[in-house]
Scaffold this active site. Structure first.
Site, PDB file in Angstrom:
ATOM      1  N   ARG A 103       0.844  -1.190   0.000  1.00 16.04           N
ATOM      2  CA  ARG A 103       0.000   0.000   0.000  1.00 16.04           C
ATOM      3  C   ARG A 103       0.886   1.249   0.000  1.00 16.04           C
ATOM      4  O   ARG A 103       2.093   1.155   0.137  1.00 16.04           O
ATOM      5  CB  ARG A 103      -0.958  -0.019   1.201  1.00 16.04           C
ATOM      6  CG  ARG A 103      -0.204  -0.315   2.496  1.00 16.04           C
ATOM      7  CD  ARG A 103      -0.752   0.338   3.687  1.00 16.04           C
ATOM      8  NE  ARG A 103      -0.732   1.776   3.596  1.00 16.04           N
ATOM      9  CZ  ARG A 103       0.352   2.523   3.795  1.00 16.04           C
ATOM     10  NH1 ARG A 103       1.540   1.983   4.072  1.00 16.04           N
ATOM     11  NH2 ARG A 103       0.282   3.835   3.699  1.00 16.04           N
ATOM     12  N   GLY A 104       0.196   2.409  -0.120  1.00 15.05           N
ATOM     13  CA  GLY A 104       0.955   3.650  -0.239  1.00 15.05           C
ATOM     14  C   GLY A 104       1.187   3.909  -1.720  1.00 15.05           C
ATOM     15  O   GLY A 104       1.664   3.017  -2.441  1.00 15.05           O
ATOM     16  N   ALA A 105       0.833   5.121  -2.151  1.00 16.27           N
ATOM     17  CA  ALA A 105       0.826   5.392  -3.596  1.00 16.27           C
ATOM     18  C   ALA A 105       2.154   5.061  -4.305  1.00 16.27           C
ATOM     19  O   ALA A 105       2.157   4.312  -5.293  1.00 16.27           O
ATOM     20  CB  ALA A 105       0.418   6.846  -3.825  1.00 16.27           C
ATOM     21  N   ASP A 136      -2.120  10.790  -2.616  1.00 17.34           N
ATOM     22  CA  ASP A 136      -2.366   9.685  -3.543  1.00 17.34           C
ATOM     23  C   ASP A 136      -2.552  10.183  -4.972  1.00 17.34           C
ATOM     24  O   ASP A 136      -2.309   9.459  -5.935  1.00 17.34           O
ATOM     25  CB  ASP A 136      -3.571   8.867  -3.093  1.00 17.34           C
ATOM     26  CG  ASP A 136      -3.207   8.066  -1.859  1.00 17.34           C
ATOM     27  OD1 ASP A 136      -3.193   8.640  -0.756  1.00 17.34           O
ATOM     28  OD2 ASP A 136      -2.880   6.875  -2.007  1.00 17.34           O
ATOM     29  N   ASN A 174      -5.944  12.346  -0.533  1.00 17.06           N
ATOM     30  CA  ASN A 174      -5.115  11.590   0.408  1.00 17.06           C
ATOM     31  C   ASN A 174      -6.055  10.835   1.350  1.00 17.06           C
ATOM     32  O   ASN A 174      -7.287  10.983   1.286  1.00 17.06           O
ATOM     33  CB  ASN A 174      -4.179  12.530   1.177  1.00 17.06           C
ATOM     34  CG  ASN A 174      -3.109  11.759   1.942  1.00 17.06           C
ATOM     35  OD1 ASN A 174      -2.435  10.887   1.381  1.00 17.06           O
ATOM     36  ND2 ASN A 174      -2.953  12.035   3.218  1.00 17.06           N
ATOM     37  N   LYS A 175      -5.461  10.049   2.217  1.00 14.05           N
ATOM     38  CA  LYS A 175      -6.247   9.192   3.126  1.00 14.05           C
ATOM     39  C   LYS A 175      -7.399   9.954   3.771  1.00 14.05           C
ATOM     40  O   LYS A 175      -7.225  11.093   4.218  1.00 14.05           O
ATOM     41  CB  LYS A 175      -5.302   8.620   4.187  1.00 14.05           C
ATOM     42  CG  LYS A 175      -5.940   7.728   5.228  1.00 14.05           C
ATOM     43  CD  LYS A 175      -6.729   6.582   4.636  1.00 14.05           C
ATOM     44  CE  LYS A 175      -5.900   5.671   3.756  1.00 14.05           C
ATOM     45  NZ  LYS A 175      -6.732   4.687   3.004  1.00 14.05           N
ATOM     46  N   ARG A 212      -6.544  -0.525  -7.754  1.00 15.77           N
ATOM     47  CA  ARG A 212      -6.981   0.567  -6.867  1.00 15.77           C
ATOM     48  C   ARG A 212      -7.047   1.842  -7.720  1.00 15.77           C
ATOM     49  O   ARG A 212      -6.083   2.160  -8.412  1.00 15.77           O
ATOM     50  CB  ARG A 212      -6.014   0.759  -5.686  1.00 15.77           C
ATOM     51  CG  ARG A 212      -6.052  -0.387  -4.680  1.00 15.77           C
ATOM     52  CD  ARG A 212      -5.296  -0.036  -3.407  1.00 15.77           C
ATOM     53  NE  ARG A 212      -6.080   0.813  -2.519  1.00 15.77           N
ATOM     54  CZ  ARG A 212      -5.566   1.390  -1.427  1.00 15.77           C
ATOM     55  NH1 ARG A 212      -4.299   1.222  -1.115  1.00 15.77           N
ATOM     56  NH2 ARG A 212      -6.328   2.131  -0.655  1.00 15.77           N
TER      57      ARG A 212
HETATM   58  O1  MRU Z   1      -4.912   3.190   1.536  1.00 13.60           O
HETATM   59  P1  MRU Z   1      -3.435   3.402   1.662  1.00 13.60           P
HETATM   60  O2  MRU Z   1      -2.878   2.943   2.945  1.00 13.60           O
HETATM   61  O3  MRU Z   1      -2.683   2.911   0.456  1.00 13.60           O
HETATM   62  O4  MRU Z   1      -3.331   4.990   1.639  1.00 13.60           O
HETATM   63  C1  MRU Z   1      -2.102   5.645   1.630  1.00 13.60           C
HETATM   64  C2  MRU Z   1      -2.255   7.058   1.968  1.00 13.60           C
HETATM   65  O5  MRU Z   1      -3.258   7.676   1.736  1.00 13.60           O
HETATM   66  C3  MRU Z   1      -1.128   7.727   2.604  1.00 13.60           C
HETATM   67  O6  MRU Z   1      -1.614   8.636   3.520  1.00 13.60           O
HETATM   68  C4  MRU Z   1      -0.265   8.471   1.680  1.00 13.60           C
HETATM   69  O7  MRU Z   1      -0.225   9.784   1.907  1.00 13.60           O
HETATM   70  C5  MRU Z   1      -0.121   8.226   0.294  1.00 13.60           C
HETATM   71  S1  MRU Z   1       1.229   7.167   0.155  1.00 13.60           S
HETATM   72  C6  MRU Z   1       2.692   7.999   0.565  1.00 13.60           C
END
Ligand code: MRU
Length: 341
Positions: free
Chosen positions: A54-56, A229, A239-240, A91
């Protein structure tokens, strides 16, 4: 100046052109450090969907290696493109996924050596982007810092985006205190950020998401930094989920709100945040997190994985190619032109 102790890499490729992708299963952290081997693109899609990877930026890197596996089942570029589209659909919000796949397809070949070289290049570029983001971030961060979700080493090919400035400080023998939101519903903050920071020797204090606005109002944090993201052409940031609320609270209490992301997270083809597709995840993650039912049967849930923070609430976007203060479409165009040189 020593380097901080970072967690194991989120992905590894072994075995050269006939090799496989190994992913660190982030759903098992922090309890267990467990690896999974992906031997075909379906396994990579499963790892991305289930958030093992996970993580962009890390999703993009995993997909690049995944394309080497996909090429093994393809005879034509058309088939390879179809395999890329399946991988890209794993995703929808993090643009790094589609970006990395496009780069792999752009080679116009199924040659395993050429594909491996490109995937390794994407991986190495991200590692060095993280380092450069960290150097810029350290110039701006005000201690103590609040962060959300996990935009650390576990989310990237290097030292992270939002957390790279913290690691940069550590390597210069400076310490920045981090407040981390637990990040409902999947607890990336509690399980991942708190783990990776504490094992690196950073002082980290965990809080429930609902406590963040009160913490900001109390004056106990002096800056907020998050990852991204997808960043639209005008600087709106996906973002999250929960990020937007933090940006509103930061603005209300006049503390800076920073976004740290590599250039691969920008999506110049999407004019504003309204055009960003937000991933909706299974209601079970909210109603019965980690397999334990909390809500009464019959209750529904709305479970967007991300939200969009308007550019107007962002103090600066920090990238490997420099910092855009008070982001605007013109500022982002200039940044992307500079980065392309
Ligand atoms: O759903 P995830 O865990 O893949 O989401 C990741 C995020 O949103 C992180 O906060 C992030 O800022 C992006 S990845 C560096």
């Amino acid at each position: 100046m020593g380097s901080p102790k970072l967690p194991p890499p989120g992905v590894r490729w072994t075995g050269g052109t006939r090799g496989f992708l190994h992913v660190l299963d982030q759903t098992a952290l922090p309890g267990r450090v467990k690896w999974r081997t992906c031997r075909n693109p379906r396994a990579v899609i499963e790892a991305i969907r289930s958030l093992r990877v996970r993580g962009a930026p890390l999703i993009g890197i995993a997909a690049a290696y995944g394309m080497i596996l996909a090429a093994r089942d393809c005879r034509t570029q058309k088939e390879f493109e179809r395999a890329g589209a399946r991988l890209a659909a794993a995703r929808p919000t993090a643009v790094n996924l589609a970006w990395a796949i496009k780069r792999m397809l752009g080679l116009g070949t199924l040659n395993p050596r050429a594909l491996l070289v490109e995937a390794m290049r994407i991986h190495a570029e991200d590692r060095s982007s993280c380092t450069r983001i960290g150097r810029y971030a350290l110039l701006l961060l005000k201690d103590p810092v609040l962060t959300h979700c996990n935009a650390g080493s576990l989310a990237t090919g290097g030292a992270g985006t939002a957390l790279s400035g913290i690691y940069e400080a550590l390597s210069r023998k400076r310490k920045i205190w981090v407040f981390a939101t637990e990040t409902r519903p999947l607890l990336q903050g509690a399980r991942l950020t708190a783990w990776e920071l504490s094992r690196a020797g950073v002082d980290v204090t965990l809080l429930v998401d609902g406590a963040a606005a009160g913490l900001i109002a109390s004056g106990r944090v002096r800056s907020v930094i998050v990852g991204a993201d997808r960043i639209a052409a005008n600087g709106d940031v996906a973002n999250k989920v929960g990020t937007y609320g933090l940006a509103l609270a930061a603005r209300a209490h006049r503390i800076p709100f920073f976004v740290a992301a590599p250039i691969s997270t920008f999506d110049p083809a999407t004019a504003t945040g309204k055009g960003i597709r937000i991933e909706q995840r299974d209601a079970k993650e909210v109603l019965a997190p980690f397999g334990r039912r909390l809500a009464a049967r019959g209750v529904g849930a709305w479970n967007p994985a991300f939200d969009v923070t308007p550019a107007g609430l962002v103090t600066a976007i920090i990238t490997e190619a420099g910092v855009v203060k008070r982001p605007s479409a013109a500022g982002i165009r200039r940044l992307l032109r500079r980065a392309a040189k």
